[in-house]
Design an enzyme around this catalytic site. Structure first.
Site, PDB file in Angstrom:
ATOM      1  N   SER A  15       0.828  -1.220   0.000  1.00 54.34           N
ATOM      2  CA  SER A  15       0.000   0.000   0.000  1.00 54.34           C
ATOM      3  C   SER A  15       0.853   1.257   0.000  1.00 54.34           C
ATOM      4  O   SER A  15       0.544   2.246   0.673  1.00 54.34           O
ATOM      5  CB  SER A  15      -0.962   0.000   1.200  1.00 54.34           C
ATOM      6  N   ILE A  16       1.949   1.207  -0.747  1.00 55.20           N
ATOM      7  CA  ILE A  16       2.899   2.320  -0.751  1.00 55.20           C
ATOM      8  C   ILE A  16       2.615   3.317  -1.877  1.00 55.20           C
ATOM      9  O   ILE A  16       3.247   4.368  -1.966  1.00 55.20           O
ATOM     10  CB  ILE A  16       4.332   1.765  -0.859  1.00 55.20           C
ATOM     11  N   GLY A  19       0.501   1.796  -7.476  1.00 57.22           N
ATOM     12  CA  GLY A  19      -0.514   1.968  -8.507  1.00 57.22           C
ATOM     13  C   GLY A  19      -0.646   3.405  -8.971  1.00 57.22           C
ATOM     14  O   GLY A  19      -0.795   3.675 -10.169  1.00 57.22           O
ATOM     15  N   TYR A  55     -13.912  -5.943   2.625  1.00 58.38           N
ATOM     16  CA  TYR A  55     -13.025  -5.667   3.757  1.00 58.38           C
ATOM     17  C   TYR A  55     -11.619  -6.206   3.494  1.00 58.38           C
ATOM     18  O   TYR A  55     -10.635  -5.703   4.020  1.00 58.38           O
ATOM     19  CB  TYR A  55     -13.576  -6.293   5.038  1.00 58.38           C
ATOM     20  N   ASP A  72      -6.990  -1.007  -8.323  1.00 54.63           N
ATOM     21  CA  ASP A  72      -5.961  -0.185  -8.964  1.00 54.63           C
ATOM     22  C   ASP A  72      -6.279   0.089 -10.430  1.00 54.63           C
ATOM     23  O   ASP A  72      -5.851   1.114 -10.983  1.00 54.63           O
ATOM     24  CB  ASP A  72      -4.586  -0.853  -8.858  1.00 54.63           C
ATOM     25  N   ASP A 149       7.936 -11.414  -0.731  1.00 54.91           N
ATOM     26  CA  ASP A 149       6.757 -12.252  -0.525  1.00 54.91           C
ATOM     27  C   ASP A 149       6.915 -13.550  -1.316  1.00 54.91           C
ATOM     28  O   ASP A 149       7.315 -13.524  -2.485  1.00 54.91           O
ATOM     29  CB  ASP A 149       5.487 -11.544  -1.010  1.00 54.91           C
ATOM     30  N   CYS A 382     -27.053   0.159  -8.600  1.00 49.20           N
ATOM     31  CA  CYS A 382     -27.100  -1.310  -8.555  1.00 49.20           C
ATOM     32  C   CYS A 382     -28.087  -1.783  -7.485  1.00 49.20           C
ATOM     33  O   CYS A 382     -29.291  -1.639  -7.669  1.00 49.20           O
ATOM     34  CB  CYS A 382     -25.695  -1.878  -8.359  1.00 49.20           C
ATOM     35  N   GLN A 386     -32.306  -1.364  -6.957  1.00 45.93           N
ATOM     36  CA  GLN A 386     -33.244  -2.429  -6.625  1.00 45.93           C
ATOM     37  C   GLN A 386     -34.032  -2.097  -5.359  1.00 45.93           C
ATOM     38  O   GLN A 386     -35.248  -2.298  -5.291  1.00 45.93           O
ATOM     39  CB  GLN A 386     -32.481  -3.743  -6.481  1.00 45.93           C
ATOM     40  N   HIS A 509     -23.197   0.561 -13.007  1.00 39.61           N
ATOM     41  CA  HIS A 509     -22.256   1.273 -12.137  1.00 39.61           C
ATOM     42  C   HIS A 509     -21.650   2.453 -12.901  1.00 39.61           C
ATOM     43  O   HIS A 509     -20.565   2.336 -13.489  1.00 39.61           O
ATOM     44  CB  HIS A 509     -21.152   0.324 -11.659  1.00 39.61           C
ATOM     45  N   GLU A 511     -20.143   5.019 -11.888  1.00 41.56           N
ATOM     46  CA  GLU A 511     -18.873   5.522 -11.336  1.00 41.56           C
ATOM     47  C   GLU A 511     -17.653   4.931 -12.027  1.00 41.56           C
ATOM     48  O   GLU A 511     -16.571   5.536 -12.041  1.00 41.56           O
ATOM     49  CB  GLU A 511     -18.797   5.242  -9.831  1.00 41.56           C
TER      50      GLU A 511
END
EC number: 6.3.4.2
Length: 537
Positions: A15-16, A19, A55, A72, A149, A382, A386, A509, A511
Site C-alpha cells: 500500500s505504498i 498503482g 473488507y 488499482d 513475498d 445497482c 433495486q 455502475h 462511477e
C-alpha cells in the site's frame, strides 16, 4: 518501434502507492503522444477479486469486457483515461488454473509442468498479450505486494526473463519503497530501501529507477546515498511526497523529469508531455469555491476503499460544479425510520451504492424513503436501484411485504427477481451479468438530460438480479418512471420519480466510467442537484 515494457515493483511495505505512481507515469507517457496500456499482477490465489470481501480487497473494478479486477485498475483508467480489458489484471489463481487446464488437455505433451518455464511463460504471455490486444507502444506492469513475498516469486522471475526475451533497451524496472522518517532521531532511514533493493537484486533484477515514498523532502544527500548503494543514477531517485490531491502526482513526477528519464532509458524520441490541461484541472481542484455534503449510506463504510470509484466519481462531479464534495459515511445498519432525519438531515444529497447480501438493506430502504419523502437529491446504484423499487412498492403501492428475491426468496411480491439466464448458475465467481451493456433512454427524463439527451448510453454492470417486469405497469400508474431500459425493453436500467428534484437510480455502475476531466453524467446531475439544495439552505 518495438514495444517497451516498464515493470513497477514495491518494497518494505505494501500500500505504498505503486498503482498511483504507475498510473501517473502512464499519463505522462500518453501526453507525450505514446499509446499506453497498463496491467496489475496480483499474487493471491483467487481467480479474481469477484468473490472476495470488500473488507479484504476493497471494491471490485469491472472492465468493459466484464473482467472483475483490482481497484488499482480504476486508478489506471482515471489517470490515463483509457479503457482496460481482461488482460489488465492477472492473478496467481488465474495463471495456475489456465496452466492446469492445459495440462489436463495434454497440451504440454507429457512434460513435467513446473513453475519455470510453464508458469513464467504464461505470465509473460499475459504481458505481451495485454500490449498486443491494445496495439500499445508502452505497457506498464505493476506487481502487487512487496519483494520478498513468497507469492511474488514467479511473477518477479517472469519480469527478470523479459529483459532477455525482448532486449535490455525495451525493458525498464522501477522499484518503489518507503523512506521512513524517525522523529526521535530526526532523520530519514535508507536501510529499508537498501535491503529491499538487495532482495530484488538477489532475484536477478537491478532496478533502473527508485521511487521513494516519503512524508518530507529527502534532500540531495539522501538521494545520492540511495543512488550509490542501490546502483542507480542520482537523477533516477524520484520522490513521491504525500499530497493534498492525488491528481497532483503526475505533475510532481514530471517536475523531477521522471518521464524524460524513462524515455531516455527506453530510447524513446518523443515530444515533451503537454500537461497544460491537466495542470488547469489540478489548479481548479485546489481552488473550489463551493462545498456540498453527500451522505453515502453503505454496508462497508468502515473501509472507504470499498467505494473508491464512487468517491472519485462524486469528486469529479464536484469539480464540474466548482464544489468540494464532503462525504458523510453512514452505516446502513444504523439507519431506522426513527433516526433517519437525525442521520441524514444535514446532507445536501444521498447516495446508496451497490452491495450484496441482507445486512444493511432495511437501513438503505429507510434512507431511500427519507430521500423520497423529504425531496433530498438521491442517486441509487445497482442494489441501490433495486431497493429504490422495493421502497416504492412498500410505501407508495402499499405492498408491505415487497422485497427482492435475493433477500427474501419467499416474498409474495418479488419486485426484484433473479435474471432468467441466472436460474441454473451454481458458481458465484465470474457468473454475474458483467461488463458494458447499452441502456435506451426515455426522452424528456432526468436520465436523458444527464446524458445530454443521447438516445443510448453504454455503461458497465455487475449484477445477478433485475426488476420484475410483472410489476412495471403498477409502478408506472403510480408515477414511477422507467427512464432507461435495455434496447429489447426487457431489462430495467434506470428509474426515477420526476416530481422530485433528483430521485434517480440505475442498475449499472456509472462511477466506473468517470474521469477527473470528464465526469460521469448521472453523478454530475446528482451533485448539481445537491449543490442547488445546499444553496437553498
Amino acid at each position: 518501434m518495438s514495444t517497451k515494457y516498464i515493470f513497477v515493483t514495491g518494497g518494505v511495505v505494501s500500500s505504498i502507492g505503486k498503482g498511483i505512481v504507475a498510473a501517473s507515469l502512464g499519463r505522462l507517457l500518453k501526453n507525450r503522444g505514446l499509446k499506453v496500456t497498463i496491467q496489475k499482477f496480483d499474487p493471491y490465489i483467487n481467480i479474481d477479486p469477484g468473490t472476495m470481501s470488500p473488507y479484504q480487497h476493497g471494491e471490485v473494478f469491472v472492465t468493459d469486457d466484464g473482467a472483475e479486477t483490482d481497484l488499482d485498475l480504476g486508478h489506471y483508467e482515471r489517470f490515463i483515461d483509457i479503457n482496460l480489458n481482461k488482460y489488465s489484471n492477472v492473478t496467481t489463481g488465474k495463471i495456475y488454473s489456465e496452466v492446469l487446464r492445459k495440462e489436463r488437455k495434454g497440451e504440454y505433451l507429457g512434460a513435467t509442468v513446473q513453475v519455470i518455464p510453464h508458469i513464467t511463460d504464461a505470465l509473460k504471455d499475459k504481458i505481451k498479450r495485454a500490449a498486443r490486444t491494445t496495439d500499445s507502444d508502452v505497457i506498464i506492469t505493476e506487481v502487487g505486494g512487496t519483494v520478498g513475498d513468497i507469492e511474488s516469486l514467479p511473477f518477479l522471475e517472469a519480469l527478470r526473463q523479459m529483459k532477455a526475451d525482448v532486449g535490455a533497451d525495451n525493458v525498464m524496472y522501477i522499484h518503489t519503497t518507503l523512506l521512513p522518517y524517525l522523529k526521535a532521531a530526526g532523520e530519514m532511514k535508507t536501510k529499508p530501501t537498501q535491503h529491499s533493493v538487495k532482495e530484488l537484486r538477489g532475484l536477478g533484477i537491478q532496478p533502473n529507477m527508485l521511487v521513494i515514498r516519503t512524508e518530507k523532502p529527502a534532500g540531495q544527500n539522501i538521494k545520492n546515498k540511495l543512488a550509490q548503494f542501490c546502483d542507480v543514477a542520482p537523477e533516477a531517485v524520484i520522490e513521491s511526497l504525500d499530497v493534498e490531491h492525488l491528481y497532483q502526482i503526475p505533475l510532481d513526477l514530471q517536475a523531477q523529469k521522471m518521464d524524460q528519464i524513462v524515455c531516455d532509458h527506453l530510447k524513446l524520441d518523443v515530444p515533451a508531455a503537454d500537461m497544460t490541461e491537466w495542470s488547469a484541472m489540478v489548479e481548479k481542484v485546489m481552488s473550489l469555491e463551493k462545498q456540498v455534503r453527500i451522505a453515502l449510506v453503505g454496508k462497508y463504510v468502515e473501509l472507504p476503499d470499498a467505494y473508491i470509484s464512487v468517491v472519485e466519481a462524486l469528486k469529479h462531479a464536484g469539480y464540474a460544479n466548482d464544489a468540494e464534495v464532503k462525504i458523510d459515511w453512514i452505516d446502513a445498519n444504523q439507519v431506522t425510520v426513527e433516526n433517519a432525519a437525525e442521520l441524514l438531515g444535514s446532507a445536501d444529497g444521498i447516495i446508496v451504492p451497490g452491495g450484496f447480501g441482507q445486512r444493511g438493506t432495511e437501513g438503505k430502504i429507510q434512507t431511500i424513503r427519507y430521500a423520497r419523502e423529504q425531496d433530498v437529491p438521491m442517486l441509487g446504484v445497482c442494489l441501490g436501484m433495486q431497493l429504490t423499487c422495493v421502497e416504492f412498492a412498500r410505501h407508495v403501492l402499499g405492498l408491505a411485504d415487497a422485497n427482492s428475491a435475493e433477500l427474501n426468496p419467499d416474498t409474495p411480491f418479488p419486485i426484484i427477481d433473479l435474471m432468467r439466464d441466472q436460474i441454473d448458475v451454481e458458481d458465484l465467481g465470474g457468473t454475474l451479468r458483467l461488463g458494458l451493456y447499452p441502456s435506451k433512454l426515455k426522452s424528456g427524463s432526468k436520465a436523458a438530460a444527464a446524458y445530454d439527451h443521447q438516445e443510448v448510453v453504454q455503461r458497465r454492470h455487475r449484477h445477478r438480479y433485475e426488476f420484475n417486469n410483472a410489476f412495471r405497469e403498477q409502478f408506472e400508474a403510480a408515477g414511477f418512471v422507467f427512464s432507461g431500459v435495455s434496447p429489447d425493453n426487457r431489462l430495467v436500467e434506470i428509474v426515477e420519480i420526476p416530481e422530485n428534484k433528483f430521485f434517480v437510480a440505475c442498475q449499472y455502475h456509472p462511477e466506473l466510467s468517470s474521469r477527473p476531466n470528464r465526469p460521469e453524467g448521472l453523478y454530475t446531475a446528482f451533485v448539481t442537484a445537491a449543490v442547488e439544495k445546499s444553496s437553498d439552505r
